[in-house]
Design an enzyme around this catalytic site. Sequence first.
Site, PDB file in Angstrom:
ATOM      1  N   ASP A 110      -3.181  13.880   2.357  1.00  0.00           N
ATOM      2  CA  ASP A 110      -2.036  13.626   3.237  1.00  0.00           C
ATOM      3  C   ASP A 110      -0.677  13.717   2.553  1.00  0.00           C
ATOM      4  O   ASP A 110       0.327  14.017   3.202  1.00  0.00           O
ATOM      5  CB  ASP A 110      -2.162  12.228   3.865  1.00  0.00           C
ATOM      6  CG  ASP A 110      -3.162  12.210   5.003  1.00  0.00           C
ATOM      7  OD1 ASP A 110      -3.293  13.244   5.675  1.00  0.00           O
ATOM      8  OD2 ASP A 110      -3.805  11.170   5.214  1.00  0.00           O
TER       9      ASP A 110
ATOM     10  N   HIS B 217      -8.268   7.124  -2.404  1.00  0.00           N
ATOM     11  CA  HIS B 217      -9.299   7.684  -1.531  1.00  0.00           C
ATOM     12  C   HIS B 217     -10.564   6.838  -1.602  1.00  0.00           C
ATOM     13  O   HIS B 217     -10.864   6.255  -2.646  1.00  0.00           O
ATOM     14  CB  HIS B 217      -9.625   9.135  -1.912  1.00  0.00           C
ATOM     15  CG  HIS B 217     -10.330   9.851  -0.822  1.00  0.00           C
ATOM     16  ND1 HIS B 217     -11.698   9.823  -0.693  1.00  0.00           N
ATOM     17  CD2 HIS B 217      -9.851  10.573   0.220  1.00  0.00           C
ATOM     18  CE1 HIS B 217     -12.026  10.511   0.380  1.00  0.00           C
ATOM     19  NE2 HIS B 217     -10.928  10.970   0.959  1.00  0.00           N
TER      20      HIS B 217
ATOM     21  N   LYS C   4       0.857  -1.196   0.000  1.00  0.00           N
ATOM     22  CA  LYS C   4       0.000   0.000   0.000  1.00  0.00           C
ATOM     23  C   LYS C   4       0.881   1.230   0.000  1.00  0.00           C
ATOM     24  O   LYS C   4       1.820   1.327   0.780  1.00  0.00           O
ATOM     25  CB  LYS C   4      -0.832   0.013   1.277  1.00  0.00           C
ATOM     26  CG  LYS C   4      -2.222  -0.352   1.013  1.00  0.00           C
ATOM     27  CD  LYS C   4      -3.391   0.376   1.257  1.00  0.00           C
ATOM     28  CE  LYS C   4      -4.495  -0.119   0.337  1.00  0.00           C
ATOM     29  NZ  LYS C   4      -5.575  -0.692   1.084  1.00  0.00           N
TER      30      LYS C   4
HETATM   31  C1  ACO Z   1      -7.154  12.371   4.767  1.00  0.00           C
HETATM   32  C2  ACO Z   1      -7.341  10.889   4.657  1.00  0.00           C
HETATM   33  O1  ACO Z   1      -7.622  10.236   5.611  1.00  0.00           O
HETATM   34  S1  ACO Z   1      -7.241  10.296   3.095  1.00  0.00           S
HETATM   35  C3  ACO Z   1      -6.845   8.590   3.285  1.00  0.00           C
HETATM   36  C4  ACO Z   1      -5.446   8.410   3.805  1.00  0.00           C
HETATM   37  N1  ACO Z   1      -5.042   6.997   3.697  1.00  0.00           N
HETATM   38  C5  ACO Z   1      -4.035   6.616   2.893  1.00  0.00           C
HETATM   39  O2  ACO Z   1      -3.404   7.381   2.192  1.00  0.00           O
HETATM   40  C6  ACO Z   1      -3.721   5.148   2.939  1.00  0.00           C
HETATM   41  C7  ACO Z   1      -3.480   4.573   1.541  1.00  0.00           C
HETATM   42  N2  ACO Z   1      -4.729   4.482   0.818  1.00  0.00           N
HETATM   43  C8  ACO Z   1      -5.608   3.460   1.037  1.00  0.00           C
HETATM   44  O3  ACO Z   1      -5.355   2.552   1.841  1.00  0.00           O
HETATM   45  C9  ACO Z   1      -6.916   3.462   0.308  1.00  0.00           C
HETATM   46  O4  ACO Z   1      -6.800   4.175  -0.909  1.00  0.00           O
HETATM   47  C10 ACO Z   1      -8.057   4.104   1.156  1.00  0.00           C
HETATM   48  C11 ACO Z   1      -8.139   3.435   2.558  1.00  0.00           C
HETATM   49  C12 ACO Z   1      -7.821   5.586   1.349  1.00  0.00           C
HETATM   50  C13 ACO Z   1      -9.363   3.890   0.422  1.00  0.00           C
HETATM   51  O5  ACO Z   1      -9.627   2.529   0.417  1.00  0.00           O
HETATM   52  P1  ACO Z   1     -10.662   1.887  -0.591  1.00  0.00           P
HETATM   53  O6  ACO Z   1     -11.857   2.751  -0.728  1.00  0.00           O
HETATM   54  O7  ACO Z   1     -10.874   0.492  -0.157  1.00  0.00           O
HETATM   55  O8  ACO Z   1      -9.820   1.934  -1.941  1.00  0.00           O
HETATM   56  P2  ACO Z   1     -10.245   1.563  -3.399  1.00  0.00           P
HETATM   57  O9  ACO Z   1     -11.620   0.963  -3.429  1.00  0.00           O
HETATM   58  O10 ACO Z   1     -10.027   2.743  -4.257  1.00  0.00           O
HETATM   59  O11 ACO Z   1      -9.195   0.476  -3.801  1.00  0.00           O
HETATM   60  C14 ACO Z   1      -9.177  -0.018  -5.123  1.00  0.00           C
HETATM   61  C15 ACO Z   1      -7.925  -0.798  -5.355  1.00  0.00           C
HETATM   62  O12 ACO Z   1      -6.798   0.067  -5.357  1.00  0.00           O
HETATM   63  C16 ACO Z   1      -5.858  -0.362  -4.405  1.00  0.00           C
HETATM   64  N3  ACO Z   1      -5.319   0.785  -3.723  1.00  0.00           N
HETATM   65  C17 ACO Z   1      -6.041   1.814  -3.178  1.00  0.00           C
HETATM   66  N4  ACO Z   1      -5.205   2.673  -2.595  1.00  0.00           N
HETATM   67  C18 ACO Z   1      -3.964   2.199  -2.771  1.00  0.00           C
HETATM   68  C19 ACO Z   1      -2.691   2.633  -2.393  1.00  0.00           C
HETATM   69  N5  ACO Z   1      -2.567   3.767  -1.669  1.00  0.00           N
HETATM   70  N6  ACO Z   1      -1.633   1.911  -2.726  1.00  0.00           N
HETATM   71  C20 ACO Z   1      -1.749   0.782  -3.442  1.00  0.00           C
HETATM   72  N7  ACO Z   1      -2.940   0.288  -3.827  1.00  0.00           N
HETATM   73  C21 ACO Z   1      -4.024   0.996  -3.495  1.00  0.00           C
HETATM   74  C22 ACO Z   1      -6.645  -1.194  -3.418  1.00  0.00           C
HETATM   75  O13 ACO Z   1      -5.837  -2.120  -2.712  1.00  0.00           O
HETATM   76  C23 ACO Z   1      -7.652  -1.855  -4.307  1.00  0.00           C
HETATM   77  O14 ACO Z   1      -7.020  -2.935  -4.959  1.00  0.00           O
HETATM   78  P3  ACO Z   1      -7.790  -4.321  -5.125  1.00  0.00           P
HETATM   79  O15 ACO Z   1      -9.018  -3.987  -5.901  1.00  0.00           O
HETATM   80  O16 ACO Z   1      -6.798  -5.170  -5.851  1.00  0.00           O
HETATM   81  O17 ACO Z   1      -8.065  -4.759  -3.727  1.00  0.00           O
HETATM   82  O1  OAA Z   2     -13.088  10.988   3.733  1.00  0.00           O
HETATM   83  C1  OAA Z   2     -12.305  10.080   4.054  1.00  0.00           C
HETATM   84  O2  OAA Z   2     -12.599   8.862   4.002  1.00  0.00           O
HETATM   85  C2  OAA Z   2     -10.939  10.388   4.509  1.00  0.00           C
HETATM   86  C3  OAA Z   2     -10.549  11.800   4.302  1.00  0.00           C
HETATM   87  O3  OAA Z   2     -10.140  12.203   3.232  1.00  0.00           O
HETATM   88  C4  OAA Z   2     -10.688  12.731   5.422  1.00  0.00           C
HETATM   89  O4  OAA Z   2     -11.219  12.339   6.472  1.00  0.00           O
HETATM   90  O5  OAA Z   2     -10.276  13.893   5.288  1.00  0.00           O
END
Ligand code: ACO
Ligand code: OAA
Length: 374
Positions: free
Chosen positions: A311, A260, A254
């Site tokens: 982020d 997102h 990841k």
């Molecule tokens: C301000 C905030 O809080 S924003 C979020 C901050 N979090 C991160 O940056 C952590 C890294 N990102 C992630 O883990 C995810 O993108 C999340 C948790 C933010 C969203 O999760 P989901 O809604 O489940 O993601 P989504 O449905 O788009 O995933 C689709 C595919 O892309 C992949 N993917 C999504 N994000 C990433 C990533 N950052 N790196 C690699 N692969 C990724 C998933 O593993 C998934 O693959 P799969 O279909 O083979 O399982």
């Molecule tokens: O909306 C979300 O799932 C995460 C995010 O970007 C935030 O909380 O700012």
Amino acid sequence: MSDKPQGGAGLRGQVAGETALCTVGKTGTGLTYRGYDITDLANNAQFEEVAHLLIHGHLPNQRELEAYRKRLAAKRHLPDALKEVLERIPADAHPMDVMRTGCSMLGNLETEQSFDEQDDHIDRMLAALPAVICYWYRYSHDGVRIDTDLDDDTIGSHFLHMLHGRKPSQLHADVMNVSLILYAEHEFNASTFTARVCASTLSDIHSCVTGAIGSLRGPLHGGANEAAMEMIEGFNDPDDAEEKLLGMLERKDKIMGFGHAVYRDADPRNAIIKKWSHALAEDYGDTSLYDISERCEEVMWREKKLFPNADFFHASAYFFMNIPTKLFTPIFLMSRVSGWTAHVKEQRANNRIIRPSADYTGPEHQDWLPIDER
Ligand SMILES: CC(=O)SCCNC(=O)CCNC(=O)[C@H](O)C(C)(C)COP(=O)(O)OP(=O)(O)OC[C@H]1O[C@@H](n2cnc3c(N)ncnc32)[C@H](O)[C@@H]1OP(=O)(O)O
Ligand SMILES: O=C([O-])CC(=O)C(=O)O
């Protein structure tokens, strides 16, 4: 409108309630607070105006803003009992655990006795939570007991002043202001939903915020800015970043700070903080971390169609302001407490206990087995 395919897991795409506070992925650049576009707010507002908008329902006029600022500035001191607790927390503690304990302790010392008091407690948390993290950090790392009752105009400057022991430059104060605006609110994200679930049981406001802090701590949510920093620090230059990222993608790691749950093509907060990260890099006199970050953005889009979320460029921006990585997520918290508490107020104003159902996947009826027969 976001057209991201939504599966059932993680309640993705399911409407879990109503809010008048925020839209994500629906209009304009895709993020609005009470109808105001995030870009307009980030370009023009002070964080305190945005907090007022979220918590009190409208942008303050000049008189209201001055009164609000004064009220917040008067609530920056920490009670002795809270300082004693903070002094006992070791230097290697996780700063989000410090925040969780600090918020909970504040709730013990200044308990919300009735919902009529909610606005006073919200002011207090907005004003005092930056002091909590800085008091602990400076005591445990530098051995100093800082005075948190400083006269800075804004929450962002107050934080930087306490952390570095001097008033921040105008550029740093401006970036902190923008950063706090970008992180203030985001509809039913995991930590806000935690706060609303807690509020729906008619619990007190410190419990709602303490629970939300626990949800924000995780690397899939607020913790991603720190995780992104740890990753980019490990890259020597843009080419090295590209090579290592490709390896990480190959291994299906990841990549923190990308992707997102709601946005499909871009997180509108990214372009804003990216621009400021660039300005900070120039000011810092060494743009290498910015260049590395930009290459990560290119590679992730080219290889996976994944984009930086709020982020990712926050990591380099905070680095250029000499903020220790371990304090990145607490800054997110200092801001998001405005959104959390606005949601708690909204939940309380039209409450029904949040209690969804589950699809049962366990065994059918089992006959009771006495312990010596198992
Ligand atoms: C301000 C905030 O809080 S924003 C979020 C901050 N979090 C991160 O940056 C952590 C890294 N990102 C992630 O883990 C995810 O993108 C999340 C948790 C933010 C969203 O999760 P989901 O809604 O489940 O993601 P989504 O449905 O788009 O995933 C689709 C595919 O892309 C992949 N993917 C999504 N994000 C990433 C990533 N950052 N790196 C690699 N692969 C990724 C998933 O593993 C998934 O693959 P799969 O279909 O083979 O399982
Ligand atoms: O909306 C979300 O799932 C995460 C995010 O970007 C935030 O909380 O700012």
